[in-house]
Every structure is written in structure tokens, then in C-alpha cells.
Design an enzyme around this catalytic site. Structure first.
Site, PDB file in Angstrom:
ATOM      1  N   SER A  48       0.828  -1.210   0.000  1.00  0.00           N
ATOM      2  CA  SER A  48       0.000   0.000   0.000  1.00  0.00           C
ATOM      3  C   SER A  48       0.863   1.261   0.000  1.00  0.00           C
ATOM      4  CB  SER A  48      -0.917   0.015   1.223  1.00  0.00           C
ATOM      5  OG  SER A  48      -1.869  -1.012   1.165  1.00  0.00           O
ATOM      6  N   GLY A  64      -5.880  -3.710  -8.393  1.00  0.00           N
ATOM      7  CA  GLY A  64      -7.026  -2.850  -8.140  1.00  0.00           C
ATOM      8  C   GLY A  64      -6.608  -1.513  -7.560  1.00  0.00           C
ATOM      9  N   ASP A  84      -7.109  -7.948   4.372  1.00  0.00           N
ATOM     10  CA  ASP A  84      -6.212  -8.738   3.527  1.00  0.00           C
ATOM     11  C   ASP A  84      -5.636  -9.944   4.255  1.00  0.00           C
ATOM     12  OD1 ASP A  84      -6.588  -7.166   1.303  1.00  0.00           O
ATOM     13  OD2 ASP A  84      -4.873  -5.871   1.713  1.00  0.00           O
TER      14      ASP A  84
END
Length: 427
Positions: free
Chosen positions: A21, A92, A312
Site C-alpha cells: 500500500s 485494483g 487482507d
């Protein structure tokens, strides 16, 4: 491929790859900040490489120097119309965040993805970006990639209440809001990972976070930074669980990022009885090392505001629960059904094929343990986290072989996973 089974105790020290991230956001913000951004510890998985290539196609100079990624940002006005379609691969994050960023650009772009990404819903970003004045649509009633986007230099600020808990949707709106004239507010359903908010501020941007409400007044300019990416807690989670469920194991996980919006898994395993010790904790940098030893665990309930903080990690938590005494209930996790795979169904089917006792529900799983696991033929179904979960599960198998199809999916987030696994089995 044939997976390692019947492993003895895992021993050793592991440095997991950089946080996915944070790596994405370092590249994205560095590309539109003014000046030279340097990134240390960047994850070199396929998802982040998709983000890097997208910005190269948008005219940003990005190269590797001395084990750092160097990004020559020219500000928001420095992006140029791509000569080709932007291919986001399996990512994504790349598609949703870059769509938000390109909302304020005066050109048209088409964004595509692989077979898996092409099945993931994009209406969640289409609706708010259209409200801001962007012409954007996906195929099949605007739901899915490819995305066609025509940016708008005169974006309108909005107040938007997220219908789902999604850091990606929040981030797409905030990246657009940096280019809109006026006050944009995003109201979250549940607090999600806040890397975008923290890193916008790190790059010199200004916003206000008040509980579940984020307020940003645009337009703003960002300034280049030096970024050090910590180890990814989502990757560390696989070794954390392996150390807890394989008898005799003791592992030290080095330099793991522990942003509070990401540490739900640590709270869950401690509640289940895990023996873990934090070493060299740096609260300012939100980094620690984690020592984990084999532990006897008990079932628990995972639901509500905890879910976005470990979304996740739920596949590997499901495996953990198969080895815990009693029942573990996972609820409010319907978002798992629109990840790289329908993770509720795929986790249930994969672990049950190995002997687990899991019942899939509309928004989660009911897992009864402990259960003995056996050999089976399995697949990642193109989902990196399913692949790594299965590889850890295989270590417990004492009867039969475990075969994993489409193992290359693991390259998405952890290119050295199998190399690290072999080292821990031999240390």
C-alpha cells in the site's frame, strides 16, 4: 508445483518485502510532487511495477539508483497524455487510485487489467468521480474494467459518504480533491487504512481528519520527499501464522510496519492466545520487529470495525482458526467476495479440500478447530494471498502431497516468498 509438506519447526529471522500500500502511494504521490522523490525499501512486486509503468507512460521519469527508486516529479501539471492504454495488470489499487489522480487531468485515458481485475467492481469510484465532473465509465453497465476516463481541469469538490469500507475509494476521491477548487469531504463507514492521508501530509499536503470524516481544501501542490517503506504486515502475517501453528517454531519478523489501521491481525492473534513479543518498537515511524513462538490458540469472533484493519489477512487468519480450539466466526467481511477472487468461497473450498471444517456465510466464515490437514490438489485461482495461505497450510500436512496450480500469482506481492520459506525450514 508441489508444495513443501510435513515441515519441522520454523526457525530464523525474516525481513518481509516493503509494504504494498505504501509503495503504491509513494510512486503515485512522488509522480505529481514537485522535485526528486527517493523511495527506499519499495516492494518490487508486479502490482507496484504496474503503477510505475503507468506513470512512465504518463511522462514521468522514474529510474532505479543505488537500490532506491528515483521519481522526477513535475507537479500535477507535469503529466502528459499517454500514447497507449494503461495496463494495470492485477492491481485494483493501481486502477482505482490512478483513476482518481487522472480525474483532474485534461486528457482522455483508457485503463485495462488482467482477467481477474476485469471482474472487480469499479462503480464504487465511477459514481463519486462523476459527481466531481469526470467523464468515466466501465464496461457492463459501468461496473467493470476497462475504464474510459476523460479528465476535467475544473473538478467540483464534493461531500461523499462511502457506502462501503474502502481505502481505495477514499484515496481516489482525495487524489482528485487535491486538484479540485474548494472543500471536499469524505465520510467513512468504518475507519480504513490511512496511508493516503498520512502520505499526502508527508508530501506537504493539508487535510483534516476528524474521526470518520476527512476534509481537504484544494487545489494543492505537493513537494518531493525521501520515503522509507516499512515491511508489509500483510506479508508478515503468513510467517506470523506459520510460527504460531507449527510446533516448536520461533521466528523474528524484522522491520514490520504497524500503522494502527493495519494491526487488526495482531489484536486477533493475541486475543486467541498467541505468544508474541514486540522488539525495537519505533512508534513515530510505526515500525517494530515481532518475535513469535508456537502457541496453543482458542477460537474468537472477528467482526465490525476490526474487519477493515485486517481485510487482507483474513485468508491466513482462516487457516490459523483451523488449528485453534473451538469455533472462530468471521462476520461483516462481504468485501472479501470482490477481491482478486471470492475469497470467502475460495478459502472455504481450498481448506475444506485439505480436511478443514469451514462453513461459508454471506459475509464471512464459521471455522471449527482444531483439524488435521491432508494433501490435496489446489490452485491460487490467480490470487496471491490464496497461494501463500495454501503454502503455509501445506507445512502442516503429514499425509499426502499438496499441489498448487498458478503459483506465479504470488509474484504480485511477495516475489521471494518460496525462497524465504525454504530458508526458514532449514535455519
Amino acid at each position: 508445483m508441489k508444495l513443501r509438506t510435513n515441515a519441522g519447526p520454523l526457525q530464523g529471522t525474516i525481513q518481509v518485502p516493503g509494504d504494498k500500500s505504501i509503495s503504491h502511494r509513494a510512486v503515485i504521490l512522488g509522480a505529481v510532487a514537485k522535485g526528486e522523490t527517493r523511495v527506499k525499501g519499495l516492494l518490487k512486486g508486479e502490482d507496484v511495477l504496474s503503477t510505475i509503468q503507468a506513470f512512465r507512460n504518463l511522462g514521468v521519469r522514474i529510474e532505479e539508483k543505488d537500490d532506491q527508486l528515483v521519481i522526477e516529479g513535475q507537479g500535477f501539471q507535469g503529466l502528459t497524455a499517454p500514447c497507449q492504454t494503461l495496463n494495470m495488470g492485477n492491481s485494483g489499487t493501481s486502477m482505482r487510485l490512478i483513476a482518481g489522480l487522472l480525474a483532474g487531468q485534461p486528457f482522455s485515458v483508457k485503463m485495462i487489467g488482467d482477467e481477474s481485475l476485469s471482474k472487480r467492481p469499479m462503480d464504487r469510484i465511477v459514481y463519486p468521480l462523476k459527481q466531481m465532473g469526470v467523464e468515466i465509465s466501465g464496461e457492463t453497465d459501468r461496473q467493470f474494467p476497462p475504464l474510459q476516463l476523460q479528465g476535467n481541469r475544473n473538478l467540483q469538490p464534493i461531500t461523499y459518504t462511502l457506502p462501503i469500507s474502502s481505502a481505495q475509494v477514499k484515496s481516489a476521491i482525495l487524489l482528485a480533491a487535491l486538484q479540485a477548487k474548494g472543500t471536499t469531504q469524505v465520510v467513512e463507514k468504518e475507519i480504513t487504512r490511512n496511508h493516503t492521508e498520512e502520505m499526502i501530509q508527508q508530501f506537504g499536503g493539508r487535510l483534516i481528519v476528524d474521526g470518520k470524516r476527512i476534509t481537504l481544501v484544494g487545489p494543492q501542490q505537493l513537494t518531493a520527499q525521501e520515503i522509507t517503506v516499512p515491511g508489509d504486515i500483510s506479508s508478515a502475517a503468513f510467517w506470523l501464522v506459520a510460527g504460531l501453528i507449527i510446533p516448536g517454531s520461533e521466528l523474528l519478523l524484522k522491520n514490520v510496519g504497524v500503522n494502527p489501521t493495519r494491526t487488526g491481525i495482531l489484536e486477533v492473534v493475541e486475543k486467541m492466545g498467541a505468544q508474541i513479543v514486540y522488539e525495537d518498537m519505533n512508534k513515530k515511524e510505526q515500525v517494530t520487529s515481532i518475535r513469535v513462538v508456537y502457541s496453543r490458540l482458542k477460537g474468537t469472533i472477528i467482526s465490525g470495525g476490526l474487519i477493515p484493519r485486517l481485510i487482507d489477512e483474513l485468508p491466513i487468519i482462516a487457516l490459523l482458526a483451523t488449528q485453534a480450539q473451538g469455533t472462530t466466526c468471521i462476520k461483516d467481511a462481504q468485501e472479501l467476495r470482490v477481491k482478486e477472487t471470492d475469497r470467502i468461497q475460495v478459502v472455504t473450498d481450498t481448506l475444506n479440500s485439505m480436511g478443514a471444517n469451514i462453513k461459508a456465510t454471506a459475509d464471512g466464515m464459521i471455522i471449527k478447530g482444531p483439524t488435521v490437514l491432508y494433501g490435496a490438489n489446489t490452485s491460487t485461482y490467480g490470487d496471491h494471498r490464496i497461494g501463500m495461505m495454501t503454502a503455509i497450510a501445506a507445512l502442516l500436512v503429514k499425509q499426502g502431497q499438496v499441489h498448487l496450480d498458478k503459483e506465479e500469482a504470488i509474484m504480485t506481492s511477495y516475489p521471494t516468498f518460496f525462497k524465504d520459506l525454504e530458508r526458514l525450514c532449514h535455519d
